[in-house]
Design a protein around this motif. Sequence first.
Motif, PDB file in Angstrom:
ATOM      1  N   SER A  16      12.302 -90.723   2.709  1.00  0.00           N
ATOM      2  CA  SER A  16      12.634 -91.178   1.273  1.00  0.00           C
ATOM      3  C   SER A  16      14.325 -90.564   1.005  1.00  0.00           C
ATOM      4  O   SER A  16      14.851 -89.553   1.112  1.00  0.00           O
ATOM      5  CB  SER A  16      11.812 -89.254   0.378  1.00  0.00           C
ATOM      6  OG  SER A  16      12.847 -89.850  -0.619  1.00  0.00           O
ATOM      7  N   ASP A  17      14.677 -91.444   1.755  1.00  0.00           N
ATOM      8  CA  ASP A  17      16.266 -91.297   1.700  1.00  0.00           C
ATOM      9  C   ASP A  17      17.265 -91.900   0.295  1.00  0.00           C
ATOM     10  O   ASP A  17      17.089 -92.477  -0.753  1.00  0.00           O
ATOM     11  CB  ASP A  17      16.831 -92.474   3.002  1.00  0.00           C
ATOM     12  CG  ASP A  17      16.761 -93.973   2.496  1.00  0.00           C
ATOM     13  OD1 ASP A  17      17.853 -94.120   1.836  1.00  0.00           O
ATOM     14  OD2 ASP A  17      15.648 -94.433   2.547  1.00  0.00           O
ATOM     15  N   VAL A  18      18.254 -91.045   0.522  1.00  0.00           N
ATOM     16  CA  VAL A  18      19.208 -91.489  -1.024  1.00  0.00           C
ATOM     17  C   VAL A  18      19.785 -92.702  -0.656  1.00  0.00           C
ATOM     18  O   VAL A  18      20.034 -92.374  -2.034  1.00  0.00           O
ATOM     19  CB  VAL A  18      20.436 -90.118   0.230  1.00  0.00           C
ATOM     20  CG1 VAL A  18      21.059 -90.830   0.705  1.00  0.00           C
ATOM     21  CG2 VAL A  18      21.406 -90.073  -1.337  1.00  0.00           C
ATOM     22  N   PHE A  19      20.226 -93.282  -0.359  1.00  0.00           N
ATOM     23  CA  PHE A  19      20.729 -95.004  -0.170  1.00  0.00           C
ATOM     24  C   PHE A  19      18.915 -95.299  -1.258  1.00  0.00           C
ATOM     25  O   PHE A  19      19.498 -96.111  -2.078  1.00  0.00           O
ATOM     26  CB  PHE A  19      20.567 -95.268   0.878  1.00  0.00           C
ATOM     27  CG  PHE A  19      21.735 -94.548   1.360  1.00  0.00           C
ATOM     28  CD1 PHE A  19      23.023 -94.819   1.264  1.00  0.00           C
ATOM     29  CD2 PHE A  19      20.652 -94.148   3.091  1.00  0.00           C
ATOM     30  CE1 PHE A  19      23.607 -93.858   2.364  1.00  0.00           C
ATOM     31  CE2 PHE A  19      21.636 -93.475   3.546  1.00  0.00           C
ATOM     32  CZ  PHE A  19      22.584 -93.867   3.679  1.00  0.00           C
ATOM     33  N   THR A  20      18.182 -95.465  -1.077  1.00  0.00           N
ATOM     34  CA  THR A  20      17.158 -96.438  -2.064  1.00  0.00           C
ATOM     35  C   THR A  20      16.692 -95.338  -3.208  1.00  0.00           C
ATOM     36  O   THR A  20      16.612 -96.330  -4.098  1.00  0.00           O
ATOM     37  CB  THR A  20      15.631 -96.261  -0.888  1.00  0.00           C
ATOM     38  OG1 THR A  20      15.758 -96.684   0.289  1.00  0.00           O
ATOM     39  CG2 THR A  20      14.411 -96.626  -1.479  1.00  0.00           C
ATOM     40  N   HIS A  21      16.880 -94.243  -3.355  1.00  0.00           N
ATOM     41  CA  HIS A  21      16.812 -93.835  -5.160  1.00  0.00           C
ATOM     42  C   HIS A  21      18.293 -93.995  -5.235  1.00  0.00           C
ATOM     43  O   HIS A  21      17.971 -93.858  -6.619  1.00  0.00           O
ATOM     44  CB  HIS A  21      16.622 -91.617  -4.370  1.00  0.00           C
ATOM     45  CG  HIS A  21      15.737 -91.316  -3.931  1.00  0.00           C
ATOM     46  ND1 HIS A  21      14.685 -91.274  -4.720  1.00  0.00           N
ATOM     47  CD2 HIS A  21      14.845 -91.447  -2.506  1.00  0.00           C
ATOM     48  CE1 HIS A  21      13.410 -91.052  -3.660  1.00  0.00           C
ATOM     49  NE2 HIS A  21      13.862 -91.269  -2.650  1.00  0.00           N
ATOM     50  N   HIS A  22      19.453 -94.366  -4.580  1.00  0.00           N
ATOM     51  CA  HIS A  22      20.575 -94.465  -5.508  1.00  0.00           C
ATOM     52  C   HIS A  22      20.336 -95.479  -5.927  1.00  0.00           C
ATOM     53  O   HIS A  22      20.896 -95.876  -7.977  1.00  0.00           O
ATOM     54  CB  HIS A  22      21.977 -94.509  -4.336  1.00  0.00           C
ATOM     55  CG  HIS A  22      23.016 -95.001  -5.198  1.00  0.00           C
ATOM     56  ND1 HIS A  22      24.341 -93.722  -6.373  1.00  0.00           N
ATOM     57  CD2 HIS A  22      24.132 -96.270  -5.123  1.00  0.00           C
ATOM     58  CE1 HIS A  22      24.605 -94.925  -6.492  1.00  0.00           C
ATOM     59  NE2 HIS A  22      24.860 -96.118  -6.464  1.00  0.00           N
ATOM     60  N   ARG A  23      19.960 -97.169  -5.693  1.00  0.00           N
ATOM     61  CA  ARG A  23      19.742 -97.798  -6.294  1.00  0.00           C
ATOM     62  C   ARG A  23      18.659 -97.484  -7.298  1.00  0.00           C
ATOM     63  O   ARG A  23      19.223 -97.955  -8.741  1.00  0.00           O
ATOM     64  CB  ARG A  23      19.004 -98.611  -4.834  1.00  0.00           C
ATOM     65  CG  ARG A  23      20.239 -99.591  -3.895  1.00  0.00           C
ATOM     66  CD  ARG A  23      21.559 -99.892  -4.613  1.00  0.00           C
ATOM     67  NE  ARG A  23      22.746-100.417  -4.050  1.00  0.00           N
ATOM     68  CZ  ARG A  23      23.705-100.956  -4.835  1.00  0.00           C
ATOM     69  NH1 ARG A  23      24.140-100.966  -5.708  1.00  0.00           N
ATOM     70  NH2 ARG A  23      24.375-101.650  -4.044  1.00  0.00           N
ATOM     71  N   SER A  24      17.603 -97.440  -7.200  1.00  0.00           N
ATOM     72  CA  SER A  24      15.812 -97.113  -7.735  1.00  0.00           C
ATOM     73  C   SER A  24      16.606 -96.293  -9.674  1.00  0.00           C
ATOM     74  O   SER A  24      16.621 -96.814 -11.059  1.00  0.00           O
ATOM     75  CB  SER A  24      15.177 -96.083  -7.627  1.00  0.00           C
ATOM     76  OG  SER A  24      14.980 -96.750  -6.690  1.00  0.00           O
ATOM     77  N   VAL A  25      17.836 -95.304  -8.961  1.00  0.00           N
ATOM     78  CA  VAL A  25      18.330 -94.323 -10.299  1.00  0.00           C
ATOM     79  C   VAL A  25      19.588 -95.218 -11.395  1.00  0.00           C
ATOM     80  O   VAL A  25      19.492 -95.112 -12.369  1.00  0.00           O
ATOM     81  CB  VAL A  25      19.182 -93.446  -9.694  1.00  0.00           C
ATOM     82  CG1 VAL A  25      18.939 -92.645 -11.048  1.00  0.00           C
ATOM     83  CG2 VAL A  25      17.863 -91.847  -9.539  1.00  0.00           C
TER      84      VAL A  25
END
Length: 71
Positions: A16-25
């Motif tokens: 669960s990396d920060v890059f993926t979460h940035h795009r999702s949010v």
Amino acid sequence: MGNFFECMGDRSLPVSDVFTHHRSVSACHLANIAMRLGRKVRWDPAKEEFPGDLEASAMLRREQRKPYTIQ
């Protein structure tokens, strides 16, 4: 949690990396901005901005309260 601790040791990216979460949010934030404005917005994902749309761009961030500012 185990994956997180393993990554701390070997410096790899967690599942669960920060890059993926940035795009999702970001997608959620953009949808909220469009709903508040009541219209479609155009988004440049490479520059992370609304090209030529000052009203929408003003909603991307807010003034930070001291002493909790990032320089």
